[in-house]
Design a protein around this motif. Sequence first.
Motif, PDB file in Angstrom:
ATOM      1  N   GLU A  52      19.660 -13.121  11.134  1.00 11.22           N
ATOM      2  CA  GLU A  52      19.162 -12.173  12.133  1.00 11.22           C
ATOM      3  C   GLU A  52      17.787 -11.459  12.028  1.00 11.22           C
ATOM      4  OE1 GLU A  52      20.118 -10.649  15.085  1.00 11.22           O
ATOM      5  OE2 GLU A  52      21.310 -12.452  15.232  1.00 11.22           O
ATOM      6  N   ILE A  53      16.839 -11.747  12.723  1.00  9.14           N
ATOM      7  CA  ILE A  53      15.479 -11.130  12.233  1.00  9.14           C
ATOM      8  C   ILE A  53      15.654  -9.513  12.173  1.00  9.14           C
ATOM      9  CG2 ILE A  53      13.298 -10.544  13.538  1.00  9.14           C
ATOM     10  CD1 ILE A  53      13.289 -13.358  14.321  1.00  9.14           C
ATOM     11  N   GLY A  54      16.238  -8.884  12.953  1.00  8.42           N
ATOM     12  CA  GLY A  54      16.464  -7.338  12.472  1.00  8.42           C
ATOM     13  C   GLY A  54      16.869  -7.151  11.347  1.00  8.42           C
ATOM     14  N   ASP A  55      17.948  -7.848  10.596  1.00  6.88           N
ATOM     15  CA  ASP A  55      18.159  -7.643   9.138  1.00  6.88           C
ATOM     16  C   ASP A  55      17.181  -7.588   8.317  1.00  6.88           C
ATOM     17  OD1 ASP A  55      20.767  -7.131  10.182  1.00  6.88           O
ATOM     18  OD2 ASP A  55      21.626  -9.168   9.779  1.00  6.88           O
ATOM     19  N   THR A  56      16.355  -9.097   8.294  1.00  5.09           N
ATOM     20  CA  THR A  56      15.286  -9.146   7.490  1.00  5.09           C
ATOM     21  C   THR A  56      14.242  -7.837   7.585  1.00  5.09           C
ATOM     22  OG1 THR A  56      15.473 -11.429   7.453  1.00  5.09           O
ATOM     23  CG2 THR A  56      13.474 -10.614   6.851  1.00  5.09           C
ATOM     24  N   LEU A  57      13.820  -7.563   8.799  1.00  9.79           N
ATOM     25  CA  LEU A  57      13.099  -6.520   9.040  1.00  9.79           C
ATOM     26  C   LEU A  57      13.355  -5.230   8.475  1.00  9.79           C
ATOM     27  CD1 LEU A  57      11.455  -7.249  12.590  1.00  9.79           C
ATOM     28  CD2 LEU A  57      10.303  -6.774  10.460  1.00  9.79           C
ATOM     29  N   ALA A  58      14.773  -4.971   8.757  1.00  8.39           N
ATOM     30  CA  ALA A  58      15.347  -3.608   8.409  1.00  8.39           C
ATOM     31  C   ALA A  58      15.261  -3.485   6.923  1.00  8.39           C
ATOM     32  CB  ALA A  58      16.674  -3.484   8.649  1.00  8.39           C
ATOM     33  N   VAL A  59      15.454  -4.741   6.009  1.00 11.29           N
ATOM     34  CA  VAL A  59      15.284  -4.599   4.752  1.00 11.29           C
ATOM     35  C   VAL A  59      13.833  -4.452   4.085  1.00 11.29           C
ATOM     36  CG1 VAL A  59      15.671  -5.898   2.387  1.00 11.29           C
ATOM     37  CG2 VAL A  59      17.327  -6.130   4.396  1.00 11.29           C
ATOM     38  N   TYR A  60      12.872  -5.396   4.851  1.00 13.14           N
ATOM     39  CA  TYR A  60      11.615  -5.105   4.309  1.00 13.14           C
ATOM     40  C   TYR A  60      11.140  -3.738   4.745  1.00 13.14           C
ATOM     41  CZ  TYR A  60       6.373  -5.624   5.112  1.00 13.14           C
ATOM     42  OH  TYR A  60       5.226  -5.542   4.752  1.00 13.14           O
ATOM     43  N   LEU A  61      11.246  -3.111   5.918  1.00 12.79           N
ATOM     44  CA  LEU A  61      10.603  -1.828   6.178  1.00 12.79           C
ATOM     45  C   LEU A  61      11.504  -0.575   5.477  1.00 12.79           C
ATOM     46  CD1 LEU A  61      10.148  -2.383  10.088  1.00 12.79           C
ATOM     47  CD2 LEU A  61       8.182  -2.458   8.283  1.00 12.79           C
ATOM     48  N   ALA A  62      12.625  -0.809   5.286  1.00 17.87           N
ATOM     49  CA  ALA A  62      13.419   0.126   4.573  1.00 17.87           C
ATOM     50  C   ALA A  62      12.569   0.396   3.157  1.00 17.87           C
ATOM     51  CB  ALA A  62      14.751  -0.111   4.329  1.00 17.87           C
ATOM     52  N   MET A  63      12.186  -0.618   2.462  1.00 23.06           N
ATOM     53  CA  MET A  63      11.565  -0.729   1.008  1.00 23.06           C
ATOM     54  C   MET A  63      10.313  -0.116   1.183  1.00 23.06           C
ATOM     55  SD  MET A  63      13.759  -1.501  -1.024  1.00 23.06           S
ATOM     56  CE  MET A  63      15.068  -0.688   0.175  1.00 23.06           C
ATOM     57  N   CYS A  64       9.523  -0.402   2.389  1.00 26.30           N
ATOM     58  CA  CYS A  64       8.108   0.020   2.489  1.00 26.30           C
ATOM     59  C   CYS A  64       8.315   1.744   2.791  1.00 26.30           C
ATOM     60  CB  CYS A  64       7.692  -0.419   3.974  1.00 26.30           C
ATOM     61  SG  CYS A  64       6.898  -2.136   3.838  1.00 26.30           S
ATOM     62  N   SER A  65       9.522   2.069   3.208  1.00 30.41           N
ATOM     63  CA  SER A  65       9.565   3.559   3.377  1.00 30.41           C
ATOM     64  C   SER A  65      10.237   4.222   2.128  1.00 30.41           C
ATOM     65  CB  SER A  65      10.526   3.811   4.732  1.00 30.41           C
ATOM     66  OG  SER A  65       9.973   2.966   5.812  1.00 30.41           O
ATOM     67  N   VAL A  66      10.509   3.720   1.322  1.00 30.37           N
ATOM     68  CA  VAL A  66      11.076   4.399  -0.067  1.00 30.37           C
ATOM     69  C   VAL A  66       9.638   5.286  -0.585  1.00 30.37           C
ATOM     70  CG1 VAL A  66      11.732   4.296  -2.390  1.00 30.37           C
ATOM     71  CG2 VAL A  66      12.817   2.785  -0.537  1.00 30.37           C
ATOM     72  N   THR A  67      10.046   6.636  -0.714  1.00 25.99           N
ATOM     73  CA  THR A  67       8.908   7.467  -1.085  1.00 25.99           C
ATOM     74  C   THR A  67       9.086   7.654  -2.823  1.00 25.99           C
ATOM     75  OG1 THR A  67      10.191   9.422  -0.768  1.00 25.99           O
ATOM     76  CG2 THR A  67       8.446   8.644   0.845  1.00 25.99           C
ATOM     77  N   VAL A  68       7.852   7.447  -3.308  1.00 25.09           N
ATOM     78  CA  VAL A  68       7.598   7.755  -4.815  1.00 25.09           C
ATOM     79  C   VAL A  68       6.377   8.999  -5.062  1.00 25.09           C
ATOM     80  CG1 VAL A  68       8.478   5.451  -5.250  1.00 25.09           C
ATOM     81  CG2 VAL A  68       5.890   5.957  -5.095  1.00 25.09           C
ATOM     82  N   THR A  69       6.320   9.187  -6.315  1.00 23.54           N
ATOM     83  CA  THR A  69       5.065   9.972  -6.622  1.00 23.54           C
ATOM     84  C   THR A  69       4.313   8.950  -7.548  1.00 23.54           C
ATOM     85  OG1 THR A  69       6.213  10.647  -8.774  1.00 23.54           O
ATOM     86  CG2 THR A  69       6.461  12.014  -6.767  1.00 23.54           C
ATOM     87  N   ALA A  70       3.361   9.530  -7.627  1.00 21.62           N
ATOM     88  CA  ALA A  70       2.175   8.650  -8.497  1.00 21.62           C
ATOM     89  C   ALA A  70       2.872   8.612  -9.812  1.00 21.62           C
ATOM     90  CB  ALA A  70       0.956   9.389  -8.507  1.00 21.62           C
ATOM     91  N   SER A  71       3.410   9.577 -10.436  1.00 18.44           N
ATOM     92  CA  SER A  71       4.052   9.573 -11.647  1.00 18.44           C
ATOM     93  C   SER A  71       5.105   8.569 -11.936  1.00 18.44           C
ATOM     94  CB  SER A  71       4.861  10.983 -11.828  1.00 18.44           C
ATOM     95  OG  SER A  71       3.664  12.021 -12.124  1.00 18.44           O
ATOM     96  N   GLU A  72       6.009   8.533 -11.070  1.00 25.89           N
ATOM     97  CA  GLU A  72       6.942   7.722 -10.762  1.00 25.89           C
ATOM     98  C   GLU A  72       6.292   6.173 -10.679  1.00 25.89           C
ATOM     99  OE1 GLU A  72      10.299  10.584  -8.625  1.00 25.89           O
ATOM    100  OE2 GLU A  72       9.301   9.161  -7.281  1.00 25.89           O
ATOM    101  N   LEU A  73       5.196   5.906  -9.794  1.00 26.22           N
ATOM    102  CA  LEU A  73       4.796   4.677  -9.770  1.00 26.22           C
ATOM    103  C   LEU A  73       4.281   4.309 -11.073  1.00 26.22           C
ATOM    104  CD1 LEU A  73       4.403   2.703  -7.448  1.00 26.22           C
ATOM    105  CD2 LEU A  73       2.309   3.950  -6.752  1.00 26.22           C
ATOM    106  N   SER A  74       3.616   5.281 -11.765  1.00 24.66           N
ATOM    107  CA  SER A  74       3.178   4.748 -13.115  1.00 24.66           C
ATOM    108  C   SER A  74       4.370   4.220 -14.102  1.00 24.66           C
ATOM    109  CB  SER A  74       2.156   5.949 -13.712  1.00 24.66           C
ATOM    110  OG  SER A  74       3.143   6.844 -14.305  1.00 24.66           O
ATOM    111  N   VAL A  75       5.535   4.931 -13.844  1.00 25.85           N
ATOM    112  CA  VAL A  75       6.818   4.411 -14.847  1.00 25.85           C
ATOM    113  C   VAL A  75       7.002   2.962 -14.271  1.00 25.85           C
ATOM    114  CG1 VAL A  75       8.896   4.943 -15.495  1.00 25.85           C
ATOM    115  CG2 VAL A  75       7.459   6.793 -15.097  1.00 25.85           C
TER     116      VAL A  75
END
Length: 354
Positions: free
Chosen positions: A187-210
Amino acid sequence: MVSQTGARLVAEQLEELHARHGTRGDDRIVSFYPPEAAADRHLFAIAGTNVDGTRWGVGDCEVRFPLQSISKVFTFGLALEDNGREATLARVGVEPSGEPFNSITFDEAHHRPHNPMINTGALVAANLVHGVDRHDKITRLLERLRTYSGNPDLAVDQDVLAAELTSNDRNLGLCYIMRSLGMITGEIGDTLAVYLAMCSVTVTASELSVMGATLAHGGINPLTGQRALTRRYVRDVVSVMNTCGMYDAAGQWATDVGIPAKSGVSGGLVATIVNHLGLGMFSPGLDVHGHSVRAVNVCRELSERFGLHIFADPGESSLGGVPTADTPPARPDRTREVLPAAEAEHAEHHEGRA
Ligand code: GLN
């Protein structure tokens, strides 16, 4: 540990870079994503985490922003773990595409997207991650992101995800084309949901450096000691960051800056200096490629000052190389044991070059 003097030197440099780049005019900033992000143009964070746990941060290091394409790095890592190197690379290549992140081009000879750092390749990687359904895949990826960052509360921002889903025609189109070509299944909807959910995870610059430091540390989070990625795949992930992480500016980046990195259109950037440190940066103004203007400029200067380019000659860096640790080198120096005397002398003369 990094010596106190070394740590102070890095802190001073980061403060100077932050002060100077943060007050630059906007003439070199091309766009904002989404356009409302222009209101946050003042936000600017530079964070660093050494593999020994030493940390630095200047500016808005605790402001959250979506990972966007930075997530591609970590999705690729789990796809490798779930499927192995051979099966993964049969489905997505490791060649820079020379094209923008959302281009509709494929490695036609091998019947796969060029690499996992552009949308087509990231969609295939999302498709490859194991899970009984989309929720299972998202949960597994989220768990990994939490391990990389050390933040057990890392989550998908539902407002960002909703906005992504309403302006998603391009990714939808890419998926339909790829499914028609047999590059993705299900299902294309499944692949897109996974990809976009990961794009939408929020982090801080501190976390990103870790997260960057975890990759620099062989896949182990230097703060928690937890493994986020199997050792043998770290090299694959960091290699594609190095060659493909900056899209159609990847060659220029590899030449000028020479640090494996990945950007996202939210204005975030993660960088990994193997065996040394991770950098996490954030500033919403973007250049034509979709990279944060300030993050790119700061990386360029940091690379020059500290000799962070993977092929740097320490003699060239104005500050005399990466301010590392007082700890012994990770690999014992066996030069004297194996080389004849003359060569050993030569090697000694060039100490620190490797
Ligand atoms: N969500 C964005 C997209 O898929 C991410 C792009 C990016 O950060 N370069 O188009």
